[in-house]
Design a protein around this motif. Structure first.
Motif, mmCIF file in Angstrom:
data_model
loop_
_atom_site.group_PDB
_atom_site.id
_atom_site.type_symbol
_atom_site.label_atom_id
_atom_site.label_comp_id
_atom_site.label_asym_id
_atom_site.label_seq_id
_atom_site.Cartn_x
_atom_site.Cartn_y
_atom_site.Cartn_z
ATOM 1 N N UNK A 54 0.763 -1.194 0.044
ATOM 2 C CA UNK A 54 0.123 0.030 0.097
ATOM 3 C C UNK A 54 0.858 1.371 -0.016
ATOM 4 N N UNK A 55 2.011 1.338 0.806
ATOM 5 C CA UNK A 55 2.712 2.316 0.776
ATOM 6 C C UNK A 55 3.684 2.859 -0.401
ATOM 7 N N UNK A 56 4.189 1.538 -0.841
ATOM 8 C CA UNK A 56 4.796 1.520 -2.111
ATOM 9 C C UNK A 56 3.883 2.071 -3.192
ATOM 10 N N UNK A 57 2.938 1.647 -3.237
ATOM 11 C CA UNK A 57 1.917 2.177 -4.339
ATOM 12 C C UNK A 57 1.499 3.646 -4.041
ATOM 13 N N UNK A 58 1.378 4.079 -2.934
ATOM 14 C CA UNK A 58 0.969 5.398 -2.847
ATOM 15 C C UNK A 58 2.111 6.377 -3.090
ATOM 16 N N UNK A 59 3.321 5.840 -2.884
ATOM 17 C CA UNK A 59 4.719 6.758 -3.131
ATOM 18 C C UNK A 59 4.436 6.938 -4.682
ATOM 19 N N UNK A 60 4.330 5.835 -5.373
ATOM 20 C CA UNK A 60 4.138 5.710 -6.729
ATOM 21 C C UNK A 60 3.271 7.169 -7.377
ATOM 22 N N UNK A 61 2.112 7.244 -6.716
ATOM 23 C CA UNK A 61 1.117 8.321 -7.089
ATOM 24 C C UNK A 61 1.861 9.464 -6.666
ATOM 25 N N UNK A 62 2.332 9.670 -5.645
ATOM 26 C CA UNK A 62 2.931 10.900 -5.101
ATOM 27 C C UNK A 62 3.949 11.491 -6.045
ATOM 28 N N UNK A 63 4.813 10.283 -6.563
ATOM 29 C CA UNK A 63 5.859 10.711 -7.341
ATOM 30 C C UNK A 63 5.565 11.146 -8.743
ATOM 31 N N UNK A 64 4.603 10.307 -9.503
ATOM 32 C CA UNK A 64 4.188 10.662 -10.441
ATOM 33 C C UNK A 64 3.144 12.155 -10.645
ATOM 34 N N UNK A 113 8.274 10.466 4.526
ATOM 35 C CA UNK A 113 7.259 9.696 5.532
ATOM 36 C C UNK A 113 7.167 8.297 4.901
ATOM 37 N N UNK A 114 6.625 8.187 3.663
ATOM 38 C CA UNK A 114 6.206 6.968 2.825
ATOM 39 C C UNK A 114 7.573 5.895 2.806
ATOM 40 N N UNK A 115 8.716 6.643 2.233
ATOM 41 C CA UNK A 115 9.946 5.852 2.508
ATOM 42 C C UNK A 115 10.449 5.386 3.658
ATOM 43 N N UNK A 116 10.152 6.146 4.630
ATOM 44 C CA UNK A 116 10.500 5.528 5.957
ATOM 45 C C UNK A 116 9.563 4.409 6.507
ATOM 46 N N UNK A 117 8.288 4.374 5.730
ATOM 47 C CA UNK A 117 7.368 3.249 6.211
ATOM 48 C C UNK A 117 7.834 1.884 5.402
ATOM 49 N N UNK A 365 17.896 7.933 17.186
ATOM 50 C CA UNK A 365 18.389 6.656 16.513
ATOM 51 C C UNK A 365 17.365 6.322 15.218
ATOM 52 N N UNK A 366 16.189 6.928 15.212
ATOM 53 C CA UNK A 366 15.227 6.543 14.252
ATOM 54 C C UNK A 366 15.628 7.150 12.944
ATOM 55 N N UNK A 367 16.573 8.243 12.739
ATOM 56 C CA UNK A 367 17.193 8.726 11.528
ATOM 57 C C UNK A 367 16.250 10.037 10.967
ATOM 58 N N UNK A 368 15.114 10.129 11.911
ATOM 59 C CA UNK A 368 14.246 11.437 11.546
ATOM 60 C C UNK A 368 14.905 12.727 11.289
ATOM 61 N N UNK A 369 15.891 13.024 12.355
ATOM 62 C CA UNK A 369 16.740 14.167 12.308
ATOM 63 C C UNK A 369 17.417 14.451 10.936
ATOM 64 N N UNK A 370 18.052 13.428 10.731
ATOM 65 C CA UNK A 370 18.963 13.373 9.447
ATOM 66 C C UNK A 370 18.029 13.394 8.091
#
Length: 471
Positions: A54-64, A113-117, A365-370
């Protein structure tokens, strides 16, 4: 593809890329159902598997959607009002005032956020093994993350960018794209990335240009609210930036052993610059894609002419989507290295970074700062500037060099599977070329429906031009 694009070499690239993608998907699926990813180790693997897709398909819509909406910003929306009602609804908002900038800002945070998920669902846990596969194979595909890179790039990003760059009007003519657009707009409202607007104002001032907003001046309350969010965003970014540097100097990141701190910092900024340039190029290329050749600044800049000729006039226009593929490979590779500089890692017996409490360190440690630092400095700020000055990006030698590099990366064929997925998607969705719906730029000019060329055709000080002349 045109004749010459379907040779034996291209078929070979398509085949081995698809094989690599299938291997990557099988490995990720195997990790999930053996409970060896961050999420599946803590919950039902079926939940992790469904959430991943679900997340990767949503990412595809965001990118397109980004490719489509930026490209359509210069086209008269009335041309497709009757034939593409949903696209018309979206562009009626994005083409009004500064809403395109707002969308781009919220959209970028969605991507992070989606790539994090996606990573949370599919990244392997430490010391993961699978089906007795050899160590070198596990190292390449799982530990280094080659499988996740290929899966995310080809399924979640590149195939829809290819279609959206060629079929802009058709691509966003659906309710899911409309929903995604509104989510991005709502995210922008939170103000997390509002510092990017201040960055844009500063760069415009440096370029000795008075940039007028496309909206009426804000009232007192609206201005106070805007600058309050800018202040909060600035405070958050400064905190994250300071913590990241502190971790680098304390040796508590995943930077490879033996790399001096000063070298690591220089590499960090160099990579951020490369990523930023690629992000800005993407916006600039789509912003002028529908303009007439005479309106692209080719007469006043040698490199603008070289870039536009290579991008739009060769290979029947396929170099634009080819750039998107090479660009994504380059960006993902840079992000992989940047992650080593920004992800904090404490060895046994180490104290927390800056002696923060354990709760704060757990967040770091989550890497969100970076991720936030990288998003602001290496992505959104450049996109906003490119949206204001697309011809400045076309007119620099760095743009032409990076375009050539991206086309070389795409030519390796490692992500050729994106073309196959794009072709399948095109057939299923019935996408048609934009020219079928609204005609070419030349035809629209003849019919007195000329595209809006007055977005911003000034050259910044980076081009060495004497002054700034509006077209």
């Amino acid at each position: 593809m045109t004749e010459g694009e379907n040779g034996i070499l291209t078929l070979f690239k398509n085949a081995y890329s698809i094989v690599l993608l299938i291997i990557s998907i099988v490995l990720i699926t195997g990790l999930i159902f053996t409970k060896q990813t961050a999420l599946s180790s803590k919950t039902n693997p079926v939940v992790a598997f469904i959430l991943l897709w679900v997340t990767v398909l949503w990412l595809s819509t965001v990118e397109g959607s980004q490719a489509s909406l930026v490209g359509l910003s210069s086209v008269d929306k009335e041309l497709y009002k009757e034939s593409h009602s949903i696209t018309y609804k979206i562009t009626s908002i994005t083409n009004k005032g500064d809403n395109l900038d707002r969308y781009l800002l919220g959209r970028q945070l969605m991507v992070v956020f989606l790539i994090f998920l996606i990573n949370f669902c599919g990244d392997p846990i430490e010391n993961a093994t699978l089906w007795g596969l050899p160590g070198w194979f596990i190292d390449i595909f799982l530990d280094i993350g080659f499988a996740m890179i290929l899966f995310t790039c080809m399924v979640g990003q590149l195939n829809t960018q290819v279609n959206a760059s060629l079929y802009m009007i058709d691509y966003v003519n659906n309710y899911f794209a409309l929903f995604t657009f509104w989510v991005a707009m709502c995210i922008e409202c939170t103000g997390i990335l509002h510092i990017c607007y201040a960055v844009k104002m500063i760069i415009i001032a440096i370029a000795a240009k008075t940039f007028k907003s496309k909206e009426e001046p804000r009232g007192r309350c609206a201005s106070l609210f805007f600058w309050f969010r800018v202040f909060l965003s600035f405070s958050l970014v400064v905190f994250c930036f300071f913590v990241t540097f502190a971790a680098l100097f304390e040796g508590k990141t995943e930077v490879w052993k033996g790399v001096p701190h000063v070298v690591a910092i220089l590499m960090f900024f160099t990579l951020l610059t490369i990523v930023g340039l690629l992000e800005g190029m993407q916006i600039a290329f789509f912003a002028v894609a529908k303009l007439h050749e005479s309106e692209r600044g080719v007469s006043s800049s040698k490199f603008a002419k070289l870039t536009c000729d290579l991008l739009y006039n060769q290979r029947d226009g396929l170099n634009l989507p080819a750039f998107m593929i090479g660009r994504q490979l380059c960006v993902v590779s840079c992000y992989f290295v940047i992650a080593h500089f920004t992800t904090q890692k404490l060895e046994q017996g180490d104290t927390n970074v800056l002696n923060f409490p354990d709760m704060v360190q757990a967040f770091l440690d989550t890497g969100l700062c970076g991720a936030l630092v990288t998003t602001v400095i290496g992505s959104v700020s450049w996109q906003l500037v490119a949206d204001a000055f697309p011809f400045a990006f076309l007119s620099t030698p760095f743009t032409y060099i990076m375009l050539r590099m991206c086309l070389v990366l795409e030519a390796t064929g490692i992500c050729n599977g994106a073309w196959i997925l794009a072709g399948v998607h095109k057939r299923l969705a019935g996408f048609q070329n934009d020219d079928i719906h609204i005609g070419t730029a030349e035809e629209r000019a003849t019919q007195k429906r000329k595209d809006a060329a007055a977005r911003e055709t000034d050259l910044s000080a980076l081009t060495g031009a004497d002054g700034l002349k509006s077209v």
